[in-house]
Design an enzyme around this catalytic site. Structure first.
Site, PDB file in Angstrom:
ATOM      1  N   GLN A   1      -4.133  -4.220   7.152  1.00  0.00           N
ATOM      2  CA  GLN A   1      -5.141  -5.058   6.505  1.00  0.00           C
ATOM      3  C   GLN A   1      -5.312  -6.402   7.210  1.00  0.00           C
ATOM      4  OE1 GLN A   1      -8.065  -4.852   4.455  1.00  0.00           O
ATOM      5  NE2 GLN A   1      -6.607  -3.308   3.772  1.00  0.00           N
TER       6      GLN A   1
ATOM      7  N   LYS B   1     -10.039   0.219  10.654  1.00  0.00           N
ATOM      8  CA  LYS B   1     -10.342  -0.982   9.862  1.00  0.00           C
ATOM      9  C   LYS B   1     -10.760  -2.147  10.752  1.00  0.00           C
ATOM     10  CE  LYS B   1      -6.885  -0.036   6.254  1.00  0.00           C
ATOM     11  NZ  LYS B   1      -7.588   0.696   5.203  1.00  0.00           N
TER      12      LYS B   1
ATOM     13  N   ASP C   1       3.408  -3.920   7.937  1.00  0.00           N
ATOM     14  CA  ASP C   1       2.167  -3.165   7.822  1.00  0.00           C
ATOM     15  C   ASP C   1       1.023  -4.155   8.024  1.00  0.00           C
ATOM     16  OD1 ASP C   1      -0.075  -1.806   7.084  1.00  0.00           O
ATOM     17  OD2 ASP C   1       0.579  -1.368   5.034  1.00  0.00           O
TER      18      ASP C   1
ATOM     19  N   HIS D   1       0.873  -1.172   0.000  1.00  0.00           N
ATOM     20  CA  HIS D   1       0.000   0.000   0.000  1.00  0.00           C
ATOM     21  C   HIS D   1       0.913   1.227   0.000  1.00  0.00           C
ATOM     22  CE1 HIS D   1      -2.668   2.998   1.904  1.00  0.00           C
ATOM     23  NE2 HIS D   1      -3.693   2.212   1.639  1.00  0.00           N
TER      24      HIS D   1
ATOM     25  N   CYS E   1      -4.821   2.771  -3.398  1.00  0.00           N
ATOM     26  CA  CYS E   1      -3.531   3.202  -2.866  1.00  0.00           C
ATOM     27  C   CYS E   1      -2.432   2.188  -3.143  1.00  0.00           C
ATOM     28  CB  CYS E   1      -3.614   3.494  -1.372  1.00  0.00           C
ATOM     29  SG  CYS E   1      -4.738   4.818  -0.985  1.00  0.00           S
TER      30      CYS E   1
END
Lengths: 127, 408
Positions: free
Chosen positions: B204, B227, B201, B123, B365
């Site tokens: 997600q 999220k 990261d 991303h 993104c």
């Protein structure tokens, strides 16, 4: 069955666009994209001795809104002066597209051809 | 189904509303999730009952607010199995967490001639900070490629680590476009063996599966709260000794121990990285979110989404002219990006909206990733604990309708 945006008139322009291609010996030759959605339009235009637009063609790819707008705009821009094009805005594009009210997310798609031609006229020294 | 979706939906007030007179089919949780009553109530309670600034007041209300704010940190530490809550830094979102590492750790440790390795599936939040850090420091940026079926080409990593110049490897735990769950533990082992630090990261991944910082092995890991059923804030976890040695990212109140006219001393972790009045109610809301998810169980949520994916993939494949990105079952989470030969992603999303179906259209993104697959944009449907097979059926029927309207 479908909303304003996907009615026959716009779909016709999307599937069978007017003035699709590249104008030879063009005075204006410009490409513009909306990187966030991947719409891209390449516009070419010719002006007469008095500076009025006599022909516009486009090629490109994108959503129904951007492509139908480009197709209709190639007809609408003919006969206008660069100053008249420069004075046009979203309301004119919405009127051209049969009075649709564009949602915020689609404004950039619909105005891409207009903005491209404005940029092209400026770059060609016509504005 | 592994979860009682009917009961779960009742916990989310938004599902009481209609969209264009239709049932809300929300398939855009990968962008941001909906919020359960528990989170909304926890934040309302802060504002109606326990609100004051934290770490400052010497009165009961301020102490209550501080207790709730710091209590949430303990819950979040438990949620990611962090050894010490002081290693959990409150940030605006995962993006800010990753930028914090890039600015605070990166500028001191990345020098000209060093290499930063990221992957093609990142991303922009885990790409642009490293790209700009590399440009600023005169370092090299290298990408681990993605295979045609959307998997991480792990064999390409060791050669990038061989010369000892790689100081940092940044990798997504789950791709927000492909759904890919890359072998991040192996990435971390390889990187550490070569003396590089690892940034993960988990924006997600964390909402959809257990994320255990001690098992995954990163040095830093970023999460976005919005999220995972929480409000708009995030957390950055980092190894204590690294965070201790790093300079502050933002300067101001609360992050200092003493301020003299011409010099200052920094507060302890985590406060050194939390300058200014923090998002107090948001932190409490995020604590409530991980309580809510924890009660259902992250394993159960993951199993539920795998079940939905197994149901959705073959049905989606029947839509004429569809191209589904990403690997097959077993190597991916509940995110399905696709494109249709008959329709631009914008038109897909706009037509599905007429049926009350929310999906994402664009590059999500991840522009370099779309470029790698030779497409400007895609459409993306993503699942969460409140989705069921009925939602998948609505999506598939909607896509057949799109093809009927826009196909020629």
């Amino acid at each position: 069955m479908s909303s304003d945006l996907y009615r026959e008139q716009l779909l016709d322009h999307y599937h069978n666009p007017e003035n699709f291609g590249v104008l030879p010996d063009a005075d204006v030759d410009v490409e513009m994209d909306n990187p966030t959605c991947g719409d891209v339009v390449h516009m070419t235009a010719r002006l007469d001795a008095e500076g009025r637009i006599t022909a516009v063609m486009f090629e490109g790819q994108g959503c129904v809104v951007s492509m139908a707008s480009a197709s209709m705009f190639t007809e609408m821009a003919v006969g206008k002066t660069p100053e008249e094009v420069a004075a046009m805005g979203l309301a004119d594009i919405e009127a051209m597209m049969g009075g649709v009210r564009l949602s915020m997310g689609r404004v950039k798609c619909a105005t891409l051809p207009l903005n491209a031609l404005k940029l092209g006229l400026k770059e060609a020294g016509k504005l | 189904m592994a979860l009682d979706v009917e009961a779960i939906r009742r916990e989310f007030p938004i599902f009481e509303r209609k969209i264009h007179g239709k049932r809300l089919v929300f398939l855009d949780s990968a962008a941001s999730s909906q919020k359960p009553r528990a989170v909304i109530a926890a934040m309302t309670r802060v504002y109606t009952h326990s609100y004051a600034n934290v770490h400052r007041g010497l009165y009961a209300l301020a102490e209550e607010a501080t207790e709730a704010y710091e209590g949430a940190r303990v819950k979040l530490a438990r949620f990611i199995n962090a050894p010490d809550p002081a290693e959990v830094i409150y940030v605006r979102n995962a993006t800010e967490g990753l930028n914090l590492v890039a600015y605070s750790w990166g500028i001191e440790h990345i020098h000209a001639g060093d290499r930063i390795v990221i992957t093609e599936m990142e991303h922009h939040a885990n790409l642009v900070p490293w790209q700009q850090l590399a440009l600023r420091q005169g370092a090299e940026l290298a990408y681990v490629p993605v295979t045609n079926d959307g998997r991480l080409d792990l064999a390409a990593l060791p050669p990038l680590l061989a010369d000892g110049r790689t100081k940092l490897v940044a990798c997504s735990v789950m791709s927000n476009v492909l759904g890919t769950l890359p072998p991040v533990t192996q990435v971390a082992e390889l990187a550490h063996a070569a003396g590089a630090l690892v940034v993960m990261d988990a924006a997600q991944a964390a909402p959809h599966q257990p994320v255990d910082v001690q098992a995954l092995g990163p040095d830093f890991l970023a999460i976005s709260g919005h999220k995972l059923c929480g409000p708009g804030m995030g957390i950055l976890w980092g190894r204590g000794e690294l965070l201790d040695a790093m300079p502050p990212f933002l300067y101001g109140g609360d992050m200092i121990r003493t301020v003299k006219r011409y010099q200052s001393k920094w507060n302890d972790l985590p406060h050194k990285f939390e300058a200014g009045t923090p998002p107090i109610a948001e932190a409490v809301g995020l604590g409530a979110a991980v309580d809510f998810l924890g009660a259902i169980g992250m394993e159960a949520i993951h199993a539920h989404e795998q079940e939905l994916l197994a149901y959705a993939l073959p049905r989606l494949a029947e839509v004429p002219g569809i191209h589904i990105l990403g690997p097959g079952l077993g190597e991916r989470g509940g995110v399905v990006s696709f494109w249709l030969e008959a329709a631009h992603p914008h038109d897909i999303a706009a037509l599905l909206d007429e049926d009350g179906i929310c999906i994402r259209a664009g590059h999500h993104c991840a522009q370099p990733l779309h470029e790698r697959f030779g497409i400007p944009a895609s459409a993306r449907a993503s699942f969460y604990l409140y989705n069921d097979k009925e939602d998948v059926d609505a999506l598939v029927a909607g896509l057949h309708r799109v093809v009927k309207i826009l196909g020629r």
